[in-house]
Write a protein that holds these residues in place. Structure first.
Motif, PDB file in Angstrom:
ATOM      1  N   HIS A  79       5.345  46.542  25.946  1.00  0.00           N
ATOM      2  CA  HIS A  79       5.593  47.905  25.296  1.00  0.00           C
ATOM      3  C   HIS A  79       4.517  47.984  24.192  1.00  0.00           C
ATOM      4  CE1 HIS A  79       7.652  51.139  23.593  1.00  0.00           C
ATOM      5  NE2 HIS A  79       7.499  50.515  22.481  1.00  0.00           N
ATOM      6  N   PRO A  80       4.251  47.319  23.110  1.00  0.00           N
ATOM      7  CA  PRO A  80       3.060  47.725  22.359  1.00  0.00           C
ATOM      8  C   PRO A  80       1.763  48.481  22.951  1.00  0.00           C
ATOM      9  CG  PRO A  80       4.029  45.571  21.538  1.00  0.00           C
ATOM     10  CD  PRO A  80       4.527  46.008  23.034  1.00  0.00           C
ATOM     11  N   ALA A 396       5.882  42.088  19.060  1.00  0.00           N
ATOM     12  CA  ALA A 396       6.544  42.299  20.291  1.00  0.00           C
ATOM     13  C   ALA A 396       5.910  41.696  21.381  1.00  0.00           C
ATOM     14  CB  ALA A 396       7.263  43.774  20.644  1.00  0.00           C
ATOM     15  N   ARG A 397       4.464  41.806  21.442  1.00  0.00           N
ATOM     16  CA  ARG A 397       3.530  41.222  22.397  1.00  0.00           C
ATOM     17  C   ARG A 397       4.005  39.720  22.590  1.00  0.00           C
ATOM     18  NH1 ARG A 397      -2.050  42.887  19.793  1.00  0.00           N
ATOM     19  NH2 ARG A 397      -0.734  42.060  18.147  1.00  0.00           N
ATOM     20  N   GLU A 482      19.054  43.059  13.144  1.00  0.00           N
ATOM     21  CA  GLU A 482      18.335  43.807  12.252  1.00  0.00           C
ATOM     22  C   GLU A 482      17.172  44.212  13.203  1.00  0.00           C
ATOM     23  OE1 GLU A 482      20.044  42.511   7.910  1.00  0.00           O
ATOM     24  OE2 GLU A 482      18.078  41.502   8.954  1.00  0.00           O
ATOM     25  N   PHE A 483      16.530  43.282  13.648  1.00  0.00           N
ATOM     26  CA  PHE A 483      14.971  43.467  14.238  1.00  0.00           C
ATOM     27  C   PHE A 483      15.126  44.542  15.423  1.00  0.00           C
ATOM     28  CE2 PHE A 483      11.704  41.990  17.054  1.00  0.00           C
ATOM     29  CZ  PHE A 483      10.568  42.398  16.575  1.00  0.00           C
ATOM     30  N   TRP A 484      16.119  44.525  16.488  1.00  0.00           N
ATOM     31  CA  TRP A 484      16.108  44.977  17.453  1.00  0.00           C
ATOM     32  C   TRP A 484      17.179  46.291  17.566  1.00  0.00           C
ATOM     33  CZ3 TRP A 484      12.108  45.609  20.274  1.00  0.00           C
ATOM     34  CH2 TRP A 484      11.232  44.492  20.662  1.00  0.00           C
ATOM     35  N   GLY A 485      18.104  45.917  16.741  1.00  0.00           N
ATOM     36  CA  GLY A 485      19.326  47.024  16.883  1.00  0.00           C
ATOM     37  C   GLY A 485      20.714  46.324  17.417  1.00  0.00           C
TER      38      GLY A 485
END
Length: 515
Positions: A79-80, A396-397, A482-485
């Motif tokens: 994604h990044p 995220a990579r 907290e990081f992803w939701g």
């Protein structure tokens, strides 16, 4: 319309270390239907090189396309890079529409559309029918709300998703755009000309950590005879020597899989097949495993995930250590290599747990192992179970299964890392394994084991160097939620199970661009 497909260069070690590259099946699966619908389609595969992002974007924009489609099978960790490509496209040519697809954007569409405006549309779930409908609506200026399976920003710039698309009931309905690539450039298994294919989509099992099961919604398979015919055509017309099956579980239906084996044997082409399946399917097919090998199957990756019965129950794997061990024995008896996946980090392990896992792996005696780290996805039930665990890796990579991302309370990251690396080294270097690599009576298997050992050694050293010198980890990071939701397991199924979509071409195998 003019459409360019971009396969971003992936940062994962498994993509950068090997000299081989496989074609981007997901993008090719969209390219075929788009061409059949009358559009001009081109692929930029930035994995080769890899291409610098600026060069890939310049190449993609060189023909002044109307749309650019970005997608990658390594969805979360890619994604990044996909985001950076989209930003560059919009900076150079804001009028070019950017469409994004894959597993990660399918579920994170709200966040993506709220955080950036460089993606105009997101395709959710299977893309073959959806992308054709979306491009047609754009071309004819029809209301986008009528296109199922997409997300975009509404007139008030708020993220909005249409109703879920229906799954494709007939997987032979849309042809793969093989003619978008030079197949001779792609290889695997130590230089063998190779492509990626899918016999089936989805998985009927309920493993609660799997990020793929809900994406495909239901297990379906292609026509066994047509699938074998397409493989034979790829061999005869393009010299393809190896098929890497991207299925989660191609052997789910014993009847359908047996029909495929029979069809492959009837085609009589020297094509090797590698893929992944479940150990209990191998045990189920003990009486027909000789047909696997005769049809070309040379290696199965067995998704065992762990060697502890309690952990297997925790993640609802549905298998057992006894069936795992028996599957490896049966594969070896029938001349098929076994690769066992072993995942660390499901529970808060201690050194004694890792030692027990190592001893069980030795008892399993697989030909190869692939040690991974648990990597929770927000749309899976396992994410809800792990939501309060601390995240130690914010990049995220590196959420690619080859890096530890969740904190352990009993083991520091260096303790877990070097324990896993030592387990890999010990299992792959045991006398039995070395003897097979050096003296296996089957030259094809000897070649494959030597190739995997050589590549694995390079990856192993690269991982050690990365851990010591490059990768950065947090000591007190955010929780997973907290990081992803918030958890999304209530939205795990990305599509609805529906009826066949409108056919664009008669069913059958297209063997040329003009077919």
């Amino acid at each position: 319309m003019k459409i360019v497909l971009i396969n971003p260069p992936h940062t994962a070690i498994g993509s950068r270390v090997p000299d081989d590259h496989l074609p981007p099946l997901g993008l090719l699966a969209l390219g075929g239907p788009l061409i059949d619908a009358g559009h001009e389609v081109r692929l930029v595969d930035a994995e080769f090189g890899p291409m610098l992002l600026a060069a890939a974007v310049q190449d993609a924009l060189s023909g002044h396309p109307d749309c650019i489609l970005i997608g990658h099978s390594g969805s979360t960790s890619a994604h990044p890079t996909a985001l950076e490509i989209a930003r560059m496209v919009k900076h150079i040519d804001p009028a070019t529409m950017v469409i994004y697809g894959g597993v990660f954007p399918t579920y994170h569409w709200r966040d993506i559309l709220a955080e950036t405006d460089v993606f105009d549309f997101i395709v959710r779930g299977e893309g073959e029918a959806t992308i054709v409908a979306l491009v047609e609506a754009l071309e004819r200026r029809r209301p986008l709300s009528g296109v199922a399976g997409i997300a975009f920003r509404d007139d008030l710039r708020r993220p909005f998703a249409t109703k879920p698309a229906s799954t494709i009931a007939d997987l032979d309905e849309y042809r793969i755009g093989w003619y978008l690539i030079d197949i001779s450039r792609y290889s695997y298994w130590g230089g063998k000309r190779a492509v990626v294919m899918q016999f089936s989509r989805g998985c009927p099992h309920l493993c609660n950590y799997c990020g793929q099961r809900g994406f495909w919604t239901r297990w379906r398979h292609r026509d066994p005879v047509k699938f074998a015919q397409e493989i034979a055509w790829l061999h005869r017309e393009h010299g393809v020597e190896l098929i890497n099956l991207a299925d989660e579980n191609p052997t789910s239906s014993k009847k359908a899989w047996r029909a495929f084996l029979d069809a492959m044997i009837a085609e009589n082409v020297p094509v090797l097949i590698v893929g992944s399946t479940r150990a209990d399917d191998i045990v189920r097919d003990a009486d027909s495993l000789h047909l696997y090998r005769k049809a070309g199957v040379i290696r199965w990756l067995l998704g065992m995930e762990n060697t502890d019965e309690k952990t297997l129950a925790l993640i609802r794997k549905g298998g057992s250590t006894s069936s795992d061990r028996e599957a490896i024995r049966l594969l070896r008896l029938n001349g098929i290599l076994s690769m066992a996946t072993w995942v660390a980090g499901f529970e808060d392990e201690r050194f004694r747990d890792l030692w027990r896992g190592f001893r069980q792996l030795i008892a399993y005696d697989p030909d190869q192992i692939q040690a991974l780290y648990v990597t929770p996805h927000r749309w899976t039930p396992f994410f809800r179970m792990a939501r309060d665990r601390k995240v130690i890796q914010l990049d995220a990579r590196l959420w690619d299964y080859k890096h530890q991302v969740l904190q352990m309370t009993r083991l520091k990251p260096w303790m877990l890392f070097f324990s896993v690396k030592l387990i890999e080294l010990a299992v792959q270097s045991r006398p039995k394994a070395l003897a097979r690599i050096l003296f296996h009576k089957d030259p094809e298997q000897r070649h494959s084991m030597r190739w995997y050992t050589q590549m694995g050694r390079r990856v192993w050293f690269r991982e050690v160097w990365g851990f010591l010198a490059r990768d950065r980890r947090l000591k007190d990071g955010p929780t997973l939620a907290e990081f992803w939701g918030a958890p999304q397991d209530e939205e795990e199924e990305s599509m609805v199970f529906g009826h066949p979509a409108r056919k664009l071409t008669p069913p059958g195998i297209a063997i040329s661009p003009s077919a």
